[in-house]
Scaffold this active site. Sequence first.
Site, PDB file in Angstrom:
ATOM      1  N   ALA A 168      -3.791   7.775  -4.959  1.00 25.37           N
ATOM      2  CA  ALA A 168      -2.405   7.311  -5.082  1.00 25.37           C
ATOM      3  C   ALA A 168      -2.480   5.826  -5.429  1.00 25.37           C
ATOM      4  CB  ALA A 168      -1.668   7.530  -3.777  1.00 25.37           C
ATOM      5  N   GLY A 216       0.840  -1.207   0.000  1.00 25.39           N
ATOM      6  CA  GLY A 216       0.000   0.000   0.000  1.00 25.39           C
ATOM      7  C   GLY A 216       0.863   1.240   0.000  1.00 25.39           C
ATOM      8  N   ASN A 217       0.283   2.381   0.324  1.00 28.56           N
ATOM      9  CA  ASN A 217       1.074   3.608   0.436  1.00 28.56           C
ATOM     10  C   ASN A 217       0.448   4.509   1.502  1.00 28.56           C
ATOM     11  OD1 ASN A 217      -0.849   5.539  -0.901  1.00 28.56           O
ATOM     12  ND2 ASN A 217      -0.540   4.084  -2.585  1.00 28.56           N
ATOM     13  N   HIS A 218       1.098   5.651   1.747  1.00 30.78           N
ATOM     14  CA  HIS A 218       0.695   6.493   2.880  1.00 30.78           C
ATOM     15  C   HIS A 218      -0.471   7.439   2.590  1.00 30.78           C
ATOM     16  CE1 HIS A 218       3.869   5.146   5.422  1.00 30.78           C
ATOM     17  NE2 HIS A 218       4.804   5.477   4.536  1.00 30.78           N
ATOM     18  N   SER A 219      -1.093   7.335   1.436  1.00 30.99           N
ATOM     19  CA  SER A 219      -2.173   8.290   1.125  1.00 30.99           C
ATOM     20  C   SER A 219      -3.311   8.187   2.155  1.00 30.99           C
ATOM     21  CB  SER A 219      -2.728   7.993  -0.276  1.00 30.99           C
ATOM     22  OG  SER A 219      -3.914   8.728  -0.466  1.00 30.99           O
TER      23      SER A 219
END
Length: 403
Positions: free
Chosen positions: A280, A212-215
């Site tokens: 994102a 995943g990512n930090h969005s």
Amino acid sequence: MSVLSGKNIILGVTAGIAAYKTTFLVRILIKKGAKVKVVMTPASKDFVTPLTLSTLSKNEVYSSFTKEDDEDAQWTNHVELALWADLIIIAPATANTMSKMTNGTCDNLLLAVYLSAKCPVYYAPAMDLDMYKHPSTLKSFEKLNEFGNIQIPAAYGELASGLEGQGRMAEPEDIVSLVEKDILDSLPFKNKHILITAGPTYEAIDPVRFIGNHSSGKMGYAIAEVAASLGAQVTLISGPVNLRIKNEAINLIDVTTASEMFEATHRYFKNCDIAILSAAVADFTPNKVALQKIKKKEETLTITLNKTKDILASLGEIKSNKYLVGFALETQNELENAKTKLKKKNLDLIVLNSLNDKGAGFKSDTNKITLISKDNKIVPFNVKPKKEVANDILQHIIKEIHV
Ligand code: CTP
């Protein structure tokens, strides 16, 4: 949610028997989420008490230029009151007050507030039928409407005199409906469908792990809320986030993976006028998802990733006359990289945020953006709360598409 929610409303009450109905009017406006301040003409206090209206409006009621019980005779700042208001409703509006409004007479606080106002002013006349038809009253209507005030016509029915005809103040529910409709009709994104993507995507590795990512989704959700408040019909396609939608009119579609976001975005793109892709999206996804949890038997683990489909670029290929907006989060050569993306993905506008800027980026409540249009117009902004940034983006779009 009502368009009146969060609006600052001044209710001007003048001296007609219908003034008693303003108690209901205040209650409805408060229930709709508006903040209400009541300004009364001195004579209207014979028909309804300031105590009732201040209790219902949860605010002080104003009726004179100075506070009578104040030894230092502090003045009531009519200009401040007028500028506080997003809209003014004068109900009931007597023949006397309307006549003064046409002439600029300013012999009470309400008239001073009216003359200082920059916001829309609605007025709901109330009087006996012959007064209503009198040429001087008709002249007042004509003048007031010519000044840009919005009339809420009186209803037909039994009047205080016992006669029947036109002159009864419109019912409080009808006054509110008319104001709501008028505001809705004047919103810039009326009849526009805006599609928005927000948040991260999660790409499963096995049943318990993902890439995943930090969005946080905050930017996209702010755009959705502001777009809806500007009258748009909004579809928000959201990856997994910890946010809630406040405006029930927003159509929220939850997705998890890049491929689900691709499918959902294409499904809704056909019927939209504007698409703003702030999500994102994962650029890579594991080429296969392990059916069971991967055990840590080995010292290293290799996962093969496949490129995901670029949703934004795929919409750029089929966009025709739709207005397409992308985001670019850059760490170096920001302007150049953003311009290249704008062109490559066939966008109308790209929103650049740099990770080098303080107050910009994923988790923060603020952002610092630069807008770059297709015609190479570059508009930089300061660090602002994401809601204001959302408004800057949408106002820019309004200017560009002349809605
Ligand atoms: N985007 C998308 N689908 C993807 C990847 C990105 O729709 N699979 C959209 C994002 O929502 C954003 C824009 O493309 O509006 C920019 O994405 P970004 O990751 O900054 O750029 P990329 O084109 O992926 O290029 P790079 O990662 O190489 O900078």
